[in-house]
Design a protein around this motif. Structure first.
Motif, PDB file in Angstrom:
ATOM      1  N   ASP A 137      51.984  36.849  40.611  1.00  0.00           N
ATOM      2  CA  ASP A 137      50.547  36.703  40.404  1.00  0.00           C
ATOM      3  C   ASP A 137      50.209  36.182  39.009  1.00  0.00           C
ATOM      4  O   ASP A 137      49.160  35.569  38.813  1.00  0.00           O
ATOM      5  CB  ASP A 137      49.840  38.042  40.618  1.00  0.00           C
ATOM      6  CG  ASP A 137      49.877  38.509  42.060  1.00  0.00           C
ATOM      7  OD1 ASP A 137      50.214  37.686  42.936  1.00  0.00           O
ATOM      8  OD2 ASP A 137      49.572  39.690  42.309  1.00  0.00           O
ATOM      9  N   LYS A 172      46.594  34.152  40.207  1.00  0.00           N
ATOM     10  CA  LYS A 172      45.915  35.433  40.057  1.00  0.00           C
ATOM     11  C   LYS A 172      45.159  35.802  41.328  1.00  0.00           C
ATOM     12  O   LYS A 172      44.508  34.956  41.940  1.00  0.00           O
ATOM     13  CB  LYS A 172      44.934  35.383  38.884  1.00  0.00           C
ATOM     14  CG  LYS A 172      45.590  35.335  37.518  1.00  0.00           C
ATOM     15  CD  LYS A 172      44.540  35.352  36.425  1.00  0.00           C
ATOM     16  CE  LYS A 172      45.186  35.315  35.045  1.00  0.00           C
ATOM     17  NZ  LYS A 172      44.151  35.315  33.966  1.00  0.00           N
ATOM     18  N   PRO A 173      45.221  37.064  41.753  1.00  0.00           N
ATOM     19  CA  PRO A 173      44.445  37.503  42.923  1.00  0.00           C
ATOM     20  C   PRO A 173      42.965  37.626  42.590  1.00  0.00           C
ATOM     21  O   PRO A 173      42.579  37.656  41.415  1.00  0.00           O
ATOM     22  CB  PRO A 173      45.058  38.863  43.254  1.00  0.00           C
ATOM     23  CG  PRO A 173      45.588  39.359  41.944  1.00  0.00           C
ATOM     24  CD  PRO A 173      46.055  38.142  41.193  1.00  0.00           C
ATOM     25  N   THR A 209      46.893  30.734  47.132  1.00  0.00           N
ATOM     26  CA  THR A 209      47.893  31.433  46.350  1.00  0.00           C
ATOM     27  C   THR A 209      49.029  31.903  47.259  1.00  0.00           C
ATOM     28  O   THR A 209      48.854  32.062  48.473  1.00  0.00           O
ATOM     29  CB  THR A 209      47.294  32.650  45.649  1.00  0.00           C
ATOM     30  OG1 THR A 209      46.814  33.578  46.642  1.00  0.00           O
ATOM     31  CG2 THR A 209      46.125  32.241  44.747  1.00  0.00           C
ATOM     32  N   ARG A 211      50.318  34.832  47.406  1.00  0.00           N
ATOM     33  CA  ARG A 211      49.981  36.141  47.971  1.00  0.00           C
ATOM     34  C   ARG A 211      49.107  35.975  49.222  1.00  0.00           C
ATOM     35  O   ARG A 211      49.313  36.653  50.227  1.00  0.00           O
ATOM     36  CB  ARG A 211      49.260  36.995  46.920  1.00  0.00           C
ATOM     37  CG  ARG A 211      48.820  38.361  47.435  1.00  0.00           C
ATOM     38  CD  ARG A 211      47.972  39.081  46.392  1.00  0.00           C
ATOM     39  NE  ARG A 211      48.768  39.522  45.264  1.00  0.00           N
ATOM     40  CZ  ARG A 211      49.354  40.710  45.195  1.00  0.00           C
ATOM     41  NH1 ARG A 211      49.234  41.570  46.206  1.00  0.00           N
ATOM     42  NH2 ARG A 211      50.040  41.061  44.126  1.00  0.00           N
TER      43      ARG A 211
END
Length: 353
Positions: A137, A172-173, A209, A211
């Motif tokens: 992340d 980044k989340p 992303t 994630r």
């Protein structure tokens, strides 16, 4: 609401949908607003064609001009133009070895449905066996690439020179107002959130992303159904083309978890109209196998290019499939080629050689 309001809303929706169908510019990060300028010119040509076909008056044309004048000038936004459409997302990944395109000329011969399905299943198998490491992340996806732009300001498609660029995309989340950095022509600029995302752009189609990608279903039918839910809908569009473009933004331009990549290739095999083009060539002269689909409404063929040996992703290209005011059938509409991709810990820093 008046009939005029309804007409303007329908017009705006149609125009937005046509803008989405125009060739995106994934791969090479051109100066902010540049592709938007070309798209605007092309949309003006489409407007003129539509006006002539429907017999609109000069007053109607003036109304359309005022509507354009009221929109924000996106060339002033410090963000690369390829972030706007869901089909043109952050570049690179485990399967992304290069950005590619066919160097002009007419469309290549296409294979039959069985042929393209077999190729996509082989790509799915190769993707599922990838040993690519996930990106954290707090890291950035780095891409260095080159590509050629197509200038439409003269009313005709004029091919520009190869231009090199670099980009860094944050993983980044949560919503982010700064998505990374872009460097081209000696200038380094921030990549801002999507237009209208006042609280920042969330992970998703416009910000894929690692994630977020890992949360997608891996069953191809479920994937296709999910993309049908999250891909924006426009009246009168070719929905199959919209799904092809939407998935292409991930297959070609994001760091994909192996299971997600495998499912995406199989999902593409379920989309009607997808064909194989055997003689695709990228901006660097690399030859590959193309997976393509023609958009009958916009008259543009979108083609993904893959290495003929290991079936890794090589790139994207587009060309016209019929004569238009801005070009003839087969005319080249832009290309790009990735030179290097990597995962780095800080934006603006090149990977160690």
């Amino acid at each position: 609401m008046t009939g005029t309001d309804n007409g303007r809303e329908a017009y705006a929706a149609e125009r937005a949908e046509l803008a989405r169908l125009l060739p995106p510019a994934p791969g090479t990060d051109l100066p902010p607003g540049r592709h938007e300028h070309h798209r605007e010119r092309l949309m003006n040509l489409i407007d003129d064609d539509t006006a002539r076909a429907q017999g609109r008056t000069g007053a109607d044309a003036q109304d359309r001009a005022r509507e354009r004048a009221g929109r924000p000038d996106r060339s002033r936004l410090l963000r690369p133009s390829f972030l706007a459409p869901a089909t043109a997302l952050a570049v690179a990944g485990a399967l992304v070895l290069g950005y590619a395109a066919q160097n002009g000329g007419g469309p290549a011969d296409t294979g039959d449905t069985r042929s393209v399905s077999q190729v996509l299943l082989r790509m799915s198998d190769a993707a599922g066996r990838s040993d690519a490491l996930p990106i954290r992340d707090d890291q950035f996806l780095y891409t260095r690439g080159t590509g050629r732009d197509v200038d439409l300001t003269s009313g005709k498609a004029v091919i520009g020179p190869l231009e090199e660029s670099e980009s860094w995309y944050s993983q980044k989340p949560g919503p982010q107002k700064k998505l990374g950095l872009i460097r081209q022509g000696g200038h380094t600029l921030p990549i801002n959130a999507e237009l209208g995302d006042s609280e920042g752009t969330r992970p998703g189609l416009n910000r894929p992303t690692y994630r977020w990608l890992a949360t997608l279903p891996t069953d191809p039918r479920q994937l296709l159904d999910y993309f049908d839910e999250i891909t924006p809908k426009f009246e009168g569009e070719d929905r199959d083309q919209a799904l092809f473009e939407s998935i292409g933004g991930l297959v070609g331009h994001a760091l994909l978890p192996p299971d997600t990549a495998a499912g995406l290739f199989e999902a593409v095999a379920l989309i009607p109209g997808v064909t194989r083009t055997p003689d695709a060539v990228d901006a660097l002269g690399r030859k590959g196998v193309g997976i393509a689909r023609d958009d009958e409404r916009s008259g543009v063929r979108t083609e993904w290019v893959f290495d003929p040996e290991d079936l890794s992703y090589l790139g994207w290209s587009s060309h016209l499939t019929r004569d238009t005011e801005y070009g003839k059938k087969g005319d080249f509409m832009g290309d790009s080629a990735v030179i290097e991709t990597a995962v780095v810990d800080k934006a603006g820093v090149k990977p160690q050689s």
